[in-house]
Write an enzyme that holds these catalytic residues in place. Structure first.
Site, short mmCIF file in Angstrom:
data_model
loop_
_atom_site.label_atom_id
_atom_site.label_comp_id
_atom_site.label_asym_id
_atom_site.label_seq_id
_atom_site.Cartn_x
_atom_site.Cartn_y
_atom_site.Cartn_z
N GLU A 91 126.29 71.51 -14.70
CA GLU A 91 125.94 71.23 -13.30
C GLU A 91 127.08 70.45 -12.62
OE1 GLU A 91 124.59 71.35 -10.59
OE2 GLU A 91 122.54 72.06 -10.72
N ARG A 122 114.10 62.39 -13.49
CA ARG A 122 115.53 62.16 -13.71
C ARG A 122 116.27 62.52 -12.43
NH1 ARG A 122 118.36 66.88 -14.05
NH2 ARG A 122 117.35 68.75 -14.92
N ASN A 169 119.04 64.58 -10.33
CA ASN A 169 119.63 65.92 -10.42
C ASN A 169 120.91 65.99 -9.59
OD1 ASN A 169 119.34 68.42 -11.77
ND2 ASN A 169 118.75 69.40 -9.86
N GLU A 191 109.78 69.71 -15.10
CA GLU A 191 109.75 70.75 -14.07
C GLU A 191 108.33 71.26 -13.83
OE1 GLU A 191 112.70 73.78 -14.64
OE2 GLU A 191 114.20 72.36 -15.37
N ASN A 225 117.88 70.29 -5.42
CA ASN A 225 119.28 70.70 -5.54
C ASN A 225 119.96 70.55 -4.20
OD1 ASN A 225 120.54 71.69 -8.12
ND2 ASN A 225 118.51 72.63 -8.27
N ASP A 242 119.83 77.25 -6.72
CA ASP A 242 120.37 76.08 -7.42
C ASP A 242 121.41 75.42 -6.51
OD1 ASP A 242 121.17 74.28 -9.61
OD2 ASP A 242 120.22 75.74 -10.92
#
Length: 285
Positions: free
Chosen positions: A16, A99, A101, A120, A146, A192
């Site tokens: 990522e 968490r 991202n 998720e 995202n 994403d």
């Protein structure tokens, strides 16, 4: 536009956050599940990796030469010369299932980032802005966050809920957002990480969609850049002319057969494009 080229077969479970570091002429990115921070030197192909304190969603260059990293439970300052992490700010102590991202550095030096339920399953994720040492909750109720990303004029902020395959747009001015609305919905894979080019075209990694989708400023899907792997997590502009897309990928959730069919999944890729991106901003520290 060139075809995607593999740069580093790093086998990230969940690669990522590629980001261009002009001062160091390198690309930083993370493997969230692997708890690794990676650095790729574009001139010599050099590669370095560090272990992160916990799952880390992004590592963005800061004004003092360090990186600000979104580590589960807080924001951390990473010193690339010493290789150590120092916590700057606690994040979501009351949401231990979450968490951090994806993240974005705005032109004013503010950090925008999202959080998400690590399983998720629940919509406990939120959008935050961190500036001047102050953390502000900007929006709430996301499954998988995202982005965000800003239009070239800074008037529109984009942010995704990947679970819903939905890209949202907000009016943005002086660090405030309003008028949340659906900008686009992805039909091939899950929306994403996003980046915006200098013409305002939004480039969206498609998790499970075998490519990067391109959306016009009015929300129309223009086309898709095809990839040899299914999960593209983010595409970010880099190099001196900002015409190279650096793309992270993942093998998260793939069974043995899928991994055998996609041996390059989890690698760092690049390709050349015609329209340059926007300069990478630095987080003010």
């Amino acid at each position: 536009m060139s075809a995607p080229e593999l740069l580093w077969d790093c086998q990230c479970e969940l690669g990522e956050g590629p980001v261009w570091d002009a001062a160091r002429r390198c690309v930083w990115f993370v493997d969230i599940k692997g708890r690794r921070l990676h650095r790729y030197g574009v001139d010599d192909g050099s590669r370095q990796s560090w272990t992160t304190p916990d799952q880390t969603g992004f590592a963005l260059p800061a004004s003092d030469g360090a990186l600000v990293c979104g580590v589960r439970g807080g924001l951390y300052r990473f010193d690339p010369d010493k290789g150590d992490f120092e916590r700057l700010c606690e994040v979501e102590a009351g949401r231990p299932q979450n968490r951090i991202n994806d993240g974005f550095a705005a032109p004013d030096g503010a950090l925008w980032f999202g959080t998400m339920d690590d399983s998720e399953q629940q919509k406990t994720g939120a959008l935050y802005r961190w500036a001047g040492g102050e953390l502000s909750l900007m929006d709430d109720g996301y499954g998988v966050t995202n982005g965000p990303a800003l239009s070239p004029d800074g008037a529109t902020l984009y942010h995704h809920d990947t679970l819903d395959k939905t890209i949202y747009a907000f009016d943005h001015a002086e660090g405030r957002i309003s008028n949340k609305r659906v900008f686009a919905v992805t039909h091939e894979g899950y929306a994403d990480g996003p980046s915006v080019d200098s013409a305002g075209v939004l480039h969206v990694g498609l998790f499970g969609g075998w490519g990067v989708a391109r959306f016009a400023p009015d929300g129309r899907e223009l086309d898709k850049i095809a990839f040899p792997v299914s999960a593209i997590t983010k595409a970010a502009f880099g190099d001196d002319d900002l015409k190279t897309l650096y793309c992270t990928t993942a093998w998260l959730g793939q069974d043995a057969a899928a991994r055998k069919a996609q041996p390059l999944a989890g690698g760092l890729f690049k390709l050349r494009v015609e329209t340059p991106g926007l300069p990478q901003n630095l987080i003010a520290l």
